[in-house]
Design a protein around this motif. Structure first.
Motif, short mmCIF file in Angstrom:
data_model
loop_
_atom_site.label_atom_id
_atom_site.label_comp_id
_atom_site.label_asym_id
_atom_site.label_seq_id
_atom_site.Cartn_x
_atom_site.Cartn_y
_atom_site.Cartn_z
N GLY A 5 -7.79 38.03 -37.00
CA GLY A 5 -6.83 38.92 -36.36
C GLY A 5 -5.96 39.75 -37.26
N LEU A 6 -6.15 39.69 -38.57
CA LEU A 6 -5.33 40.52 -39.45
C LEU A 6 -5.75 41.99 -39.32
CD1 LEU A 6 -5.12 38.49 -42.79
CD2 LEU A 6 -3.39 38.69 -41.01
N GLN A 65 0.09 33.20 -34.35
CA GLN A 65 -0.34 34.12 -33.31
C GLN A 65 -1.62 33.64 -32.64
OE1 GLN A 65 -0.51 38.23 -34.56
NE2 GLN A 65 1.33 38.04 -35.82
N VAL A 66 -2.54 33.09 -33.43
CA VAL A 66 -3.79 32.58 -32.88
C VAL A 66 -3.51 31.40 -31.95
CG1 VAL A 66 -5.93 31.36 -33.45
CG2 VAL A 66 -5.25 33.37 -34.77
N THR A 67 -2.60 30.51 -32.37
CA THR A 67 -2.24 29.37 -31.52
C THR A 67 -1.66 29.83 -30.20
OG1 THR A 67 -1.80 28.00 -33.48
CG2 THR A 67 -0.83 27.28 -31.39
N GLU A 68 -0.79 30.85 -30.27
CA GLU A 68 -0.21 31.39 -29.04
C GLU A 68 -1.29 32.00 -28.15
OE1 GLU A 68 3.07 34.76 -27.63
OE2 GLU A 68 2.78 34.31 -29.75
N ARG A 69 -2.22 32.70 -28.77
CA ARG A 69 -3.31 33.32 -28.01
C ARG A 69 -4.20 32.26 -27.35
NH1 ARG A 69 -6.62 36.44 -31.87
NH2 ARG A 69 -4.60 37.42 -32.24
N ILE A 70 -4.44 31.17 -28.08
CA ILE A 70 -5.23 30.08 -27.52
C ILE A 70 -4.55 29.51 -26.29
CG2 ILE A 70 -6.02 27.71 -27.95
CD1 ILE A 70 -6.57 28.57 -30.85
N GLY A 71 -3.21 29.36 -26.39
CA GLY A 71 -2.47 28.86 -25.24
C GLY A 71 -2.60 29.77 -24.03
N ARG A 72 -2.53 31.09 -24.28
CA ARG A 72 -2.67 32.03 -23.17
C ARG A 72 -4.07 31.96 -22.58
NH1 ARG A 72 0.08 35.64 -26.73
NH2 ARG A 72 -1.86 36.79 -27.06
N LEU A 73 -5.07 31.83 -23.44
CA LEU A 73 -6.45 31.75 -22.95
C LEU A 73 -6.68 30.47 -22.15
CD1 LEU A 73 -8.39 33.09 -26.06
CD2 LEU A 73 -8.10 34.24 -23.87
N ARG A 74 -6.04 29.38 -22.59
CA ARG A 74 -6.18 28.14 -21.82
C ARG A 74 -5.55 28.30 -20.43
NH1 ARG A 74 -4.70 23.95 -26.73
NH2 ARG A 74 -6.85 23.71 -27.52
N VAL A 87 0.18 35.36 -49.49
CA VAL A 87 -1.04 35.14 -48.70
C VAL A 87 -0.90 33.93 -47.77
CG1 VAL A 87 -3.51 34.67 -48.79
CG2 VAL A 87 -2.47 36.25 -50.43
N PRO A 88 -0.41 32.77 -48.27
CA PRO A 88 -0.24 31.64 -47.33
C PRO A 88 0.70 31.98 -46.18
CG PRO A 88 -0.14 30.87 -49.59
CD PRO A 88 -0.10 32.36 -49.65
N GLY A 89 1.78 32.71 -46.50
CA GLY A 89 2.72 33.09 -45.44
C GLY A 89 2.08 33.98 -44.40
N ALA A 90 1.27 34.94 -44.87
CA ALA A 90 0.59 35.84 -43.93
C ALA A 90 -0.40 35.07 -43.07
CB ALA A 90 -0.13 36.94 -44.71
N ARG A 95 -5.59 44.66 -46.66
CA ARG A 95 -5.50 45.34 -47.95
C ARG A 95 -4.42 44.69 -48.82
NH1 ARG A 95 -6.69 50.66 -48.75
NH2 ARG A 95 -6.26 51.13 -46.55
N ALA A 96 -3.27 44.37 -48.19
CA ALA A 96 -2.18 43.75 -48.94
C ALA A 96 -2.58 42.37 -49.45
CB ALA A 96 -0.95 43.64 -48.06
N VAL A 97 -3.26 41.60 -48.61
CA VAL A 97 -3.69 40.26 -49.00
C VAL A 97 -4.67 40.34 -50.17
CG1 VAL A 97 -5.06 38.27 -48.26
CG2 VAL A 97 -3.27 39.18 -46.77
N LEU A 98 -5.57 41.32 -50.15
CA LEU A 98 -6.59 41.42 -51.18
C LEU A 98 -6.10 42.07 -52.46
CD1 LEU A 98 -9.71 42.48 -49.08
CD2 LEU A 98 -9.13 40.21 -49.90
N ASP A 99 -5.19 43.04 -52.35
CA ASP A 99 -4.86 43.88 -53.50
C ASP A 99 -3.47 43.67 -54.08
OD1 ASP A 99 -7.35 44.98 -53.17
OD2 ASP A 99 -6.63 46.69 -52.00
N ASP A 100 -2.54 43.14 -53.30
CA ASP A 100 -1.17 42.99 -53.77
C ASP A 100 -1.00 41.62 -54.39
OD1 ASP A 100 1.51 42.93 -54.25
OD2 ASP A 100 2.14 43.44 -52.21
N SER A 101 -0.85 41.58 -55.71
CA SER A 101 -0.72 40.30 -56.40
C SER A 101 0.55 39.56 -56.00
CB SER A 101 -0.72 40.53 -57.92
OG SER A 101 0.37 41.38 -58.30
#
Length: 267
Positions: free
Chosen positions: A66-67, A93-102, A83-86, A73-79
């Protein structure tokens, strides 16, 4: 992630097949500088190296979770990118989406059950809400008779959204209306008069808890109330002659709206 360390000089079409993205997407990523092929032929055609494929695989993974492309680009190119925070933010967001789908899945299950069963209540709940005269077989019989009609579909949609409390409110409204009709008949209210017409309109409003009821459909329903032994027993059990009185009230109201009760159809 697939191993592509032994390949170099793959065409756009070959990369599209290996990575699982469209040629159009690869062209777009090249144009915006997200994933540019390292090589070109003498004629200017794009060629991808093993390193290019590794980057593309990472892009696909990040896109799948979902990025957006800018974030990728930032994750790949910005030293300095966190990355863990992103990824944690995306995980939330995925967990929230899973809840909505359930929740959506639960709603769809209820809708399917309502279309197949009508009432999503246990036999005990039905008896408690609709009274000892209620027959738990009626919903299944109604499904068999009317299951392919628009009215059954509308009824099922309403039923799927209701629990015992909502059905209790519907049953109370119906019971109250039945008694008001009986009281009006006892008071000598004449079919076709203003009070009787108001009660006919109220019947349509209360019945809309099941599905919208047109005036022609109401005429047909009132006929059933009088002709069907089970319905007639219910209404005449409240007050003798109530089924016939209500049918006359509905017929009179229909005539006032330009409908001939003799030719009314279920529409």
């Amino acid at each position: 992630m697939p191993e592509d360390t032994d390949v170099d000089g793959l065409t756009v079409g070959q990369v599209s097949t290996r990575v699982g993205v469209t040629v159009r997407a690869l062209h777009h990523w090249d144009e915006i500088g997200l994933a540019r092929p390292s090589l070109r032929t003498a004629a200017g055609y794009r060629l991808y190296t093993a390193g290019d494929l590794e980057r593309l695989h990472r892009i696909v993974v990040y896109r799948e979770i979902g990025l957006g492309l800018d974030k990728i680009r930032a994750v790949l190119d910005d030293s300095a990118a966190d990355v863990p925070g992103a990824l944690r933010a995306q995980r939330a967001q995925v967990t929230e989406r899973i809840g909505r789908l359930r929740q959506l899945g639960t709603g769809l299950d209820r809708m399917i059950d309502a279309h197949e069963r009508g009432l999503l209540l246990t036999v005990e709940q039905q008896t408690a809400i609709f009274g000892p005269g209620w027959n738990p077989r009626w919903p299944a019989e109604a499904r068999q008779r009317y299951g392919n009609t628009p009215q059954w579909q509308q009824y099922a949609e309403r039923s799927a959204a209701r629990g015992p409390e909502e059905w209790q409110a519907v049953a109370a409204a119906v019971t109250d209306l039945d008694q008001v009709l009986a009281d009006a008949m006892a008071a000598g209210v004449e079919p076709g008069g203003p009070e009787a017409n108001r009660l006919v309109e109220r019947h349509r409003e209360v019945f809309a808890a099941y599905f919208p009821l047109s005036r022609q459909m109401q005429v047909c329903l009132a006929r059933t109330y009088e002709a069907d032994p089970a319905y007639a027993a219910h209404y005449d059990g409240i007050r003798a002659g109530l089924a016939a009185w209500f049918r006359r009230a509905v017929d009179a109201s229909a005539r006032a709206h330009g409908i001939d009760p003799a030719t009314a159809t279920w529409e």
